[in-house]
Design an enzyme around this catalytic site. Structure first.
Site, mmCIF file in Angstrom:
data_model
loop_
_atom_site.group_PDB
_atom_site.id
_atom_site.type_symbol
_atom_site.label_atom_id
_atom_site.label_comp_id
_atom_site.label_asym_id
_atom_site.label_seq_id
_atom_site.Cartn_x
_atom_site.Cartn_y
_atom_site.Cartn_z
ATOM 1 N N GLU A 49 0.870 -1.012 -0.017
ATOM 2 C CA GLU A 49 -0.051 0.009 -0.026
ATOM 3 C C GLU A 49 0.882 1.351 -0.053
ATOM 4 O O GLU A 49 2.036 1.277 0.680
ATOM 5 C CB GLU A 49 -0.838 0.042 1.150
ATOM 6 C CG GLU A 49 -1.964 1.276 1.310
ATOM 7 C CD GLU A 49 -2.831 1.469 2.483
ATOM 8 O OE1 GLU A 49 -3.835 1.989 2.482
ATOM 9 O OE2 GLU A 49 -2.350 0.858 3.689
ATOM 10 N N LYS A 118 -9.921 1.947 -2.624
ATOM 11 C CA LYS A 118 -10.129 1.505 -1.305
ATOM 12 C C LYS A 118 -11.728 1.712 -0.955
ATOM 13 O O LYS A 118 -12.148 3.080 -1.141
ATOM 14 C CB LYS A 118 -9.145 2.296 -0.102
ATOM 15 C CG LYS A 118 -9.211 1.547 1.099
ATOM 16 C CD LYS A 118 -7.925 2.342 1.888
ATOM 17 C CE LYS A 118 -7.521 1.788 3.122
ATOM 18 N NZ LYS A 118 -6.572 2.456 3.727
ATOM 19 N N CYS A 159 -5.929 -2.648 2.749
ATOM 20 C CA CYS A 159 -5.658 -2.309 4.146
ATOM 21 C C CYS A 159 -6.895 -2.593 4.985
ATOM 22 O O CYS A 159 -7.383 -3.448 5.480
ATOM 23 C CB CYS A 159 -4.828 -1.239 4.490
ATOM 24 S SG CYS A 159 -4.240 -1.038 6.039
#
Length: 282
Positions: A49, A118, A159
């Site tokens: 990331e 995301k 994440c």
């Protein structure tokens, strides 16, 4: 007995890159490590990331770029050069005045296969430990992201997406056998939840789960946990890194996945008369 054993197993590489504040340097070193991984036989390679920029709300606007743009162009070129599938960790993406935390995936011909923005923004407050608000500068994506390889279908998260079991369940429903989450947990959530969440997603959905973290930099404003990991559908940790820059290799065996699903056939045993997790968008 599979007459095509080469498609039943493949090597995965996770690049735990030491990220600096110099974008061009991050790109050069990332591509160098991708080449090294490919030379070691990796067919799917994943970056961490925020691999081209320091992680932080003040850095996102400064380092953001379009896709396609400078960083993704380099990823496309190295994927083609090495003839691999390259999961480009994530970068701050700018589009129509908004910023996203975005993972671009490239195929062995250098083509962009999918772009995952995301979905779940990292807004947390653990008093005395860590407070972070991605939503100050970032907008969330709103679509699922999968891509196909000759080995298996792959589902993507970034994440904080790892905390949401529903996303992984949708991916399993859609036939993914490997879930990949580039991510940077921290020194509070890392020791508590990083491995636990990966093992949970893996065993609940009988899939392989892989995470790629940046290497730890104790001087950074946000200190990443490191420990890039691969977990089997049985919930075993197959491979894991320490905190320093390194490449984690893992041989993914899809025969093993099929055996586990045969031995514990949860997918045919679900009580769909009682509950369901359903996708509301494509």
């Amino acid at each position: 007995s599979c007459w095509e054993p080469c498609k039943q197993a493949f090597r995965l590489a996770l690049i735990q890159l030491q990220v600096s504040s110099v974008k061009s340097d991050n790109l050069t070193r990332a591509c160098g490590l991708v080449r090294e991984a490919a030379a070691q036989g990796a067919k799917i390679v994943c970056l961490p990331e925020c691999f081209n920029s320091p992680y932080g709300t003040n850095y996102f606007p400064q380092y953001a770029e379009k896709i396609p743009g400078e960083s993704t162009q380099k990823l496309s070129e190295v994927a083609k050069e090495c003839s691999i599938y390259l999961i480009g960790g994530s970068i701050p993406e700018e589009d129509a005045g908004k910023l996203y935390n975005t993972c671009a995936v490239f195929g062995p011909d250098g083509a962009l296969l999918v772009k995952h923005r995301k979905l779940h923004l990292f807004d947390i407050d653990v008093p005395g430990k860590i407070t972070f608000q991605e939503s100050k500068t970032l907008s969330p994506g709103d679509s699922f992201s999968t891509f196909d390889t000759p080995y298996c279908r792959v589902g993507l998260g970034i994440c904080y997406d790892l905390r949401f079991a529903e996303l992984a369940q949708i991916y399993a429903q859609r036939g993914c056998q490997l879930l990949v989450y580039p991510g940077a947990f921290n020194l509070t959530t890392g020791p508590a939840h990083w491995e636990l969440l990966q093992r949970g997603r893996a065993v609940d959905n009988q899939v392989y789960v892989a995470t790629a973290s940046p290497a730890r930099d104790d001087k950074a404003s946000y200190v990443a946990w490191g420990h890039s990991t691969v977990v089997t559908p049985w919930g075993e940790v197959l491979a894991t890194a320490g905190t320093e820059e390194m490449i984690v290799y893992s041989d993914i065996d899809l025969k093993k996945l099929a055996e586990i699903r045969q031995q514990i056939p949860i997918f045919s045993q679900k009580r769909l008369d009682l509950y369901a997790v359903e996708a509301k968008k494509p």
